[in-house]
Write an enzyme that holds these catalytic residues in place. Structure first.
Site, PDB file in Angstrom:
ATOM      1  N   GLU A 120       3.715   2.160  -2.103  1.00 24.78           N
ATOM      2  CA  GLU A 120       2.448   2.723  -2.254  1.00 24.78           C
ATOM      3  C   GLU A 120       1.733   2.212  -3.662  1.00 24.78           C
ATOM      4  OE1 GLU A 120       4.011   5.546  -1.734  1.00 24.78           O
ATOM      5  OE2 GLU A 120       3.731   5.985   0.100  1.00 24.78           O
ATOM      6  N   TYR A 132       2.713  -7.857  -4.991  1.00 26.79           N
ATOM      7  CA  TYR A 132       3.517  -7.425  -3.716  1.00 26.79           C
ATOM      8  C   TYR A 132       3.195  -8.429  -2.399  1.00 26.79           C
ATOM      9  CZ  TYR A 132       4.336  -3.159  -6.494  1.00 26.79           C
ATOM     10  OH  TYR A 132       4.758  -2.464  -7.338  1.00 26.79           O
TER      11      TYR A 132
END
Length: 160
Positions: A120, A132
């Site tokens: 997250e 990411y």
């Protein structure tokens, strides 16, 4: 204390050594954690995690003086893992340390049988979102009001 970075598990990147986190690293790691996050983990939280068979934590150390400049970790559940506590010291950001450190962590995870990774990230953290995505993560959903101080949604991301 400087540890040898020539071991099988360690990797070098632009004068940075990636090594398994040890108890002696926790004070420096907790300092970076406090600098980075509004609700930081305690030293006890890191210490407890080190003793779990299903976790892997790395530190990034400067080769010249063994100073810790970043850390990251994962928690494994069967063939999946959640990435946790990814941080690079503020004065060392933008050098690719986070990317190289996470590549190494994910490589170690794959050696343990992990096939998919999740995490997250704050919806407003554009630098982390781009990092990411570069590592192969894709957005999969939103956790409403997941973060505090300030309250913010989290983007849930998974690797394919």
């Amino acid at each position: 204390m400087k540890r040898d970075c020539d071991g099988k598990e360690n990797r070098m990147f632009n004068g940075i050594c990636f090594d398994r986190m040890q108890a002696s690293d926790i004070s420096a790691v907790a300092g970076i954690e406090r600098e980075t996050f509004s609700l930081p983990w305690s030293e006890k939280g890191f210490r407890d995690t080190l003793h779990q068979d299903y976790s892997v934590y790395l530190v990034a150390k400067m080769e010249e003086n063994a100073e810790i400049v970043g850390y990251c970790g994962l928690l494994q559940s069967l063939d999946t893992a959640e990435l946790l506590n990814v941080a690079v010291r503020r004065d060392q950001r933008g050098r690719g340390i986070g990317y190289a450190m996470l590549l190494r962590l994910m490589e170690l995870g794959r050696e343990r049988g992990i096939r998919r990774f999740t995490l997250e990230v704050r919806k407003s953290n554009e630098a982390a979102l781009q990092l990411y995505k570069k590592l192969g993560f894709s957005p999969a959903g939103i956790r409403r009001r997941f973060y505090e101080k300030p309250v913010e949604d989290a983007v849930i991301m998974w690797t394919d």
